[in-house]
Design an enzyme around this catalytic site. Structure first.
Site, PDB file in Angstrom:
ATOM      1  N   ARG A   1       1.059  -1.226  -0.024  1.00  0.00           N
ATOM      2  CA  ARG A   1      -0.009  -0.323   0.469  1.00  0.00           C
ATOM      3  C   ARG A   1       0.666   1.222   0.033  1.00  0.00           C
ATOM      4  NH1 ARG A   1      -3.822  -2.914  -1.917  1.00  0.00           N
ATOM      5  NH2 ARG A   1      -4.510  -4.425  -0.355  1.00  0.00           N
TER       6      ARG A   1
ATOM      7  N   ASN B   1       2.183  -7.595   8.035  1.00  0.00           N
ATOM      8  CA  ASN B   1       2.357  -8.480   7.118  1.00  0.00           C
ATOM      9  C   ASN B   1       3.862  -9.343   7.161  1.00  0.00           C
ATOM     10  OD1 ASN B   1      -0.109  -9.449   6.295  1.00  0.00           O
ATOM     11  ND2 ASN B   1      -0.096  -7.751   4.595  1.00  0.00           N
TER      12      ASN B   1
ATOM     13  N   GLU C   1      -5.869 -11.965   7.931  1.00  0.00           N
ATOM     14  CA  GLU C   1      -5.813 -12.242   6.487  1.00  0.00           C
ATOM     15  C   GLU C   1      -5.253 -13.423   6.122  1.00  0.00           C
ATOM     16  OE1 GLU C   1      -4.700  -7.975   5.215  1.00  0.00           O
ATOM     17  OE2 GLU C   1      -7.387  -7.507   5.345  1.00  0.00           O
TER      18      GLU C   1
ATOM     19  N   ARG D   1     -18.660  -8.119   9.194  1.00  0.00           N
ATOM     20  CA  ARG D   1     -17.131  -7.995   9.623  1.00  0.00           C
ATOM     21  C   ARG D   1     -16.568  -6.843  10.747  1.00  0.00           C
ATOM     22  NH1 ARG D   1     -12.161  -6.321   4.900  1.00  0.00           N
ATOM     23  NH2 ARG D   1     -10.851  -5.092   6.836  1.00  0.00           N
TER      24      ARG D   1
ATOM     25  N   LYS E   1      -7.691   0.258  14.920  1.00  0.00           N
ATOM     26  CA  LYS E   1      -8.018   0.819  13.660  1.00  0.00           C
ATOM     27  C   LYS E   1      -8.709   2.168  14.021  1.00  0.00           C
ATOM     28  CE  LYS E   1      -6.055  -1.635  10.078  1.00  0.00           C
ATOM     29  NZ  LYS E   1      -5.674  -2.181   8.212  1.00  0.00           N
TER      30      LYS E   1
ATOM     31  N   ASP F   1     -11.814  -0.492   7.955  1.00  0.00           N
ATOM     32  CA  ASP F   1     -10.642  -0.737   7.315  1.00  0.00           C
ATOM     33  C   ASP F   1     -10.249   0.742   6.566  1.00  0.00           C
ATOM     34  OD1 ASP F   1      -8.201  -1.581   6.136  1.00  0.00           O
ATOM     35  OD2 ASP F   1      -8.590  -2.909   4.845  1.00  0.00           O
TER      36      ASP F   1
ATOM     37  N   GLU G   1      -4.739   3.540  15.525  1.00  0.00           N
ATOM     38  CA  GLU G   1      -3.780   3.223  13.956  1.00  0.00           C
ATOM     39  C   GLU G   1      -4.236   3.521  13.038  1.00  0.00           C
ATOM     40  OE1 GLU G   1      -2.350  -0.726  12.744  1.00  0.00           O
ATOM     41  OE2 GLU G   1      -3.219  -0.836  10.523  1.00  0.00           O
TER      42      GLU G   1
ATOM     43  N   GLU H   1      -4.677   4.212   1.045  1.00  0.00           N
ATOM     44  CA  GLU H   1      -4.541   3.023   0.120  1.00  0.00           C
ATOM     45  C   GLU H   1      -6.496   3.318  -0.260  1.00  0.00           C
ATOM     46  OE1 GLU H   1      -4.573  -0.440   2.835  1.00  0.00           O
ATOM     47  OE2 GLU H   1      -5.816  -1.741   1.272  1.00  0.00           O
TER      48      GLU H   1
ATOM     49  N   HIS I   1     -16.268   0.838   1.328  1.00  0.00           N
ATOM     50  CA  HIS I   1     -15.598  -0.792   0.569  1.00  0.00           C
ATOM     51  C   HIS I   1     -16.110  -0.911  -0.775  1.00  0.00           C
ATOM     52  CE1 HIS I   1     -13.933  -4.875   0.104  1.00  0.00           C
ATOM     53  NE2 HIS I   1     -13.386  -4.147   1.403  1.00  0.00           N
TER      54      HIS I   1
ATOM     55  N   TRP J   1     -14.624  -9.577   1.415  1.00  0.00           N
ATOM     56  CA  TRP J   1     -13.460  -8.580   0.068  1.00  0.00           C
ATOM     57  C   TRP J   1     -14.238  -8.364  -1.090  1.00  0.00           C
ATOM     58  CZ3 TRP J   1      -8.076 -11.571   0.100  1.00  0.00           C
ATOM     59  CH2 TRP J   1      -7.400 -11.713   1.662  1.00  0.00           C
TER      60      TRP J   1
HETATM   61  O1  GCW Z   1      -6.591  -2.770   4.883  1.00  0.00           O
HETATM   62  C1  GCW Z   1      -5.748  -3.813   4.889  1.00  0.00           C
HETATM   63  C2  GCW Z   1      -5.001  -3.965   3.311  1.00  0.00           C
HETATM   64  C3  GCW Z   1      -3.330  -5.155   3.385  1.00  0.00           C
HETATM   65  C4  GCW Z   1      -2.552  -4.734   5.170  1.00  0.00           C
HETATM   66  C5  GCW Z   1      -3.834  -4.794   5.927  1.00  0.00           C
HETATM   67  C6  GCW Z   1      -3.782  -4.697   7.326  1.00  0.00           C
HETATM   68  C7  GCW Z   1      -0.436  -5.235   5.750  1.00  0.00           C
HETATM   69  O2  GCW Z   1      -5.199  -3.855   2.267  1.00  0.00           O
HETATM   70  O3  GCW Z   1      -2.615  -4.975   2.183  1.00  0.00           O
HETATM   71  O4  GCW Z   1      -1.918  -5.777   5.215  1.00  0.00           O
HETATM   72  O5  GCW Z   1      -5.070  -3.836   5.648  1.00  0.00           O
HETATM   73  O6  GCW Z   1      -4.020  -3.667   8.231  1.00  0.00           O
HETATM   74  O7  GCW Z   1      -2.779  -5.256   7.921  1.00  0.00           O
END
Ligand code: GCW
Length: 720
Positions: free
Chosen positions: A185, A227, A308, A353, A377, A382, A404, A410, A538, A559
């Site tokens: 991202r 990740n 994920e 979700r 977050k 997201d 966060e 993104e 989304h 998704w």
């Molecule tokens: O929003 C999603 C993103 C992923 C990201 C994930 C996260 C690092 O599409 O790319 O992975 O969040 O926050 O873990």
């Protein structure tokens, strides 16, 4: 004649060359151009005649260097660095300095902690001076940058009296940087970290990175992607990390790493990563000891687990707390912390979700070690252009919750859209959770004042890459800057932050400040309107998340876009009320009541919480369908106003940045139109209602928009 032309071209080219180099945006907000206003310049030069940095730690060296460079630039002359108090000294020294004993500076710094500072005009040894002081050295660094900002933004410094201390302890960037230098991202080039050449070659840019962060009070950096790759924990990589930690230390920045939960298997050769297995526990303890031997002030670990596809304690039937606590025990003897992310959701769970993180974490409140922070977050899905606050804020009083935010865009147009994120951040921070009573804002949960937590923090997913201007868009720098300013002081307004940033980065000229602030302050609402108005969320392109994709209906349900907007012939929106997913049950009563009722739910969250008929009457008197159409158009119009504002500063800012921003705004306008037309085409296939007269109609068929494809959109690992 011909020769003359070539000659004059050459002269012209050479004349612009130096400025071309100077105006690439590399210097961020630390440009230190000479003060343009002659009167002010004179006043500053009369007040500061020399500087005296008392002390000789590496951080003192950084301060002296910065003052030397900055004052020379701002005042247009070299000021002497002195070793004694003189009339017109800028004195930088700790409160414990005997020089300050007559002044009782300790009193002023009583609640300033280790990182706060004071800046004040005073008389010392009969001489008029300005003093920057602090309890500990990092405070001197932050005080110095703050003082320089006063001149950069052309404030009056004839009688200064400022005390400042950060409201949060950990102010940290999260880099989603992979070891191969791709950035998840990331839209500003490749990772700054050149792992291949480390530790033998230290790119001077690491220092500029540290300086920029120190100038805005960032005190931590997570170098690696959540990740995670276990390789970073191997000895040779740790030595590379240690080299960076050594560079960053004088700038008050601690280094942190992401810990891949399965590292004991991948890097340690064990058969399991079960957090209750004693061998696994010992492996992490040894690893921590190894790290701290190399990096004595290592900050700790950030962990994405069971989310994920990442491994985690649940692979072994253990809870998030059991996983976090194992790592916390490993770093505890060395003063380290664990930031454990609450970003978890599972498509095998039939629950909305938006509810899953709360369902998972709320029951764990009170079971985490005291050196664990749960990193949440800002919203429950997201990093969407707009989300209501995450219901975990206020719901876990016994656990320090770290905010966060995502600085990288993104879901907000990547690096080519101008969106000022402090507006988004502030909207969340200022929202009342009503966790205990009223006035329990998200900010107060995060700063620990509601539940008495000493460990507090805010993380921002960085938008930085190796583009010369760091952030891709020149205005992306404002989001790095603004995130850091809010992490220091969440009571600042977007207006104040925009004002500071524009003055330091572009100009103090009123004809520049006003239009640029206008652009910044209208930009968040603009992007919400042209992408996801009225609580939609989304509905972007699949996987790369570039551009509109409200039709996405294949793959993991959570998704897809249809999961979120639920458009059908009857209406649109996600019913999260008591007749729907009941996600509102996760909020305190006053919030729940407000959102549950369609009359009190703010329209900006309407379709987040409600599924409504296309003909529902909105507050404007228009039916919902029309309101959606108008909102998309307002978004596009707002971008066009931004373009006008930008055009008005042509010739008043440097030509290079002017051109790039102008071109990017044209991309933004084109893409805003694309978002509008694609989304309206798609939703119209359900509403079956006409676009209100007077508004532009999509020029292409829905199929046209659906067929567009972007196999090489940036921000995810290349797949060729
Ligand atoms: O929003 C999603 C993103 C992923 C990201 C994930 C996260 C690092 O599409 O790319 O992975 O969040 O926050 O873990």
């Amino acid at each position: 004649m011909r020769r003359l032309n070539i000659y004059s071209l050459l002269v012209l080219f050479c004349a612009v060359l130096p400025s071309l180099h100077a105006e690439e945006g590399y210097k961020l907000w630390l440009r230190y151009d000479q003060v343009g206003d002659a009167q002010k310049l004179k006043a500053y030069s009369q007040i500061i005649k020399s500087y005296f940095v008392e002390g000789n730690s590496p951080t003192h060296g950084v301060i002296s260097h910065e003052l030397n460079v900055a004052l020379q630039g701002l005042l247009g002359k070299t000021l002497p660095a002195s070793q004694s108090v003189q009339a017109g000294s800028l004195l930088v020294t700790l409160a414990s300095s005997p020089l300050l004993s007559p002044l009782n500076v300790g009193e002023k710094l009583k609640s300033a902690g280790d990182e706060g500072f004071v800046i004040f005009t005073s008389t010392l040894q009969g001489k008029k001076v300005i003093i920057i002081s602090a309890n500990k050295t990092p405070g001197l660094l932050y005080g110095t940058f703050h003082f320089l900002k006063l001149i950069q933004t052309q404030q009056d410094i004839s009688n200064v009296s400022i005390t400042s201390a950060p409201k949060l302890k950990i102010r940290i960037l999260n880099h989603w940087d992979n070891l191969d230098r791709t950035v998840e991202r990331g839209f500003a080039g490749f990772s700054l970290w050149d792992w291949h050449k480390l530790p033998d070659y230290l790119d001077p840019r690491y220092i500029d990175y540290a300086r920029a962060n120190a100038s805005v009070g960032i005190n931590g950096t997570v170098l690696t992607n959540v990740n995670a790759n276990a390789l970073i924990l191997r000895e040779d990589y740790l030595k590379k990390v240690a080299a960076m930690a050594d560079l960053f230390r004088p700038y008050g920045i601690k280094v942190y790493l992401t810990a891949r939960f399965s590292a004991p298997i991948e890097a340690g050769g064990l058969k399991t990563a079960d957090p209750l297995d004693t061998e696994v526990q010992q492996w992490w303890k040894n690893k921590a000891a190894e790290i701290y031997k190399l990096i004595p002030d290592f900050g700790g670990f950030l962990v994405k687990a069971n989310s994920e596809g990442q491994p985690g304690p649940q692979n072994y039937g253990r809870s998030h707390a059991e996983g976090a606590n194992m790592l916390a025990d490993a770093v505890k003897p060395f003063g380290g912390i664990v930031m454990w992310r609450a970003f978890v959701y599972d498509n095998n769970v039939p629950e909305d979700r938006a509810k899953q993180a709360y369902s998972e974490f709320k029951p764990l409140d009170g079971t985490f070690r005291d050196n664990v922070m749960v990193q949440v977050k800002n919203g429950p899905i997201d990093f969407q252009p707009r989300e209501p606050f995450h219901p975990l804020f206020g719901a876990m009083p016994k656990t320090p919750l770290m905010m966060e935010f995502q600085i990288t865009q993104e879901y907000l147009g990547f690096a080519t859209h101008l969106v000022f994120l402090p507006s988004l951040f502030k909207e969340v921070l200022d929202t009342d959770t009503y966790a205990k009573d009223k006035n329990c804002t998200v900010a107060k949960i995060v700063d620990g004042s509601i539940d008495n937590h000493a460990l507090t923090g805010m993380a921002g997913v960085a938008n930085i890459g190796n583009d010369r201007n760091w952030t891709g868009h020149h205005f992306g720098q404002a989001n790095w800057y603004g995130f850091a300013r809010l992490a220091w002081d969440h009571s600042l307004t977007p207006e104040q932050i925009a004002d500071e940033w524009v003055r330091m980065t572009f100009s103090n000229n009123a004809d520049v400040v006003a239009p640029l602030k206008n652009m910044l302050l209208t930009s968040h609402e603009a992007v919400v309107n042209y992408m996801t108005p009225l609580g939609l969320h989304h509905i972007m392109g699949y996987n790369h998340h570039y551009g509109p994709g409200p039709w996405i209906n294949k793959g993991r349900p959570d998704w897809t876009s249809v999961y979120y907007h639920k458009a059908d012939s009857a209406g649109i929106g996600f019913n999260r009320t008591s007749t729907g997913s009941k996600a509102l049950d996760q909020y305190a009563d006053p919030v729940k009541k407000q959102m549950e009722s369609i009359t009190t739910c703010p329209e900006k969250y309407l379709l987040w919480f409600h599924h409504l008929p296309w003909t529902y009457k909105t507050k404007s008197g228009r039916i919902l369908w029309d309101e959606i159409c108008y909102s998309y158009n307002e978004g596009v119009d707002a971008v066009r106003v931004m373009q006008k504002n930008w055009n008005s500063v042509e010739g008043k800012v440097d030509a290079e940045r002017f051109k790039m921003v102008k071109d990017f705004l044209a991309i933004q306008e084109k893409e805003a139109v694309w978002w509008r037309d694609a989304c309206l085409s798609y939703f119209q296939s359900y509403s079956k209602l006409p676009i209100p007269s007077g508004l532009d109609k999509p020029p292409y068929s829905l199929e046209y928009y659906q067929k567009l494809s972007f196999p090489y959109a940036p921000g995810i690992r290349p797949q060729w």
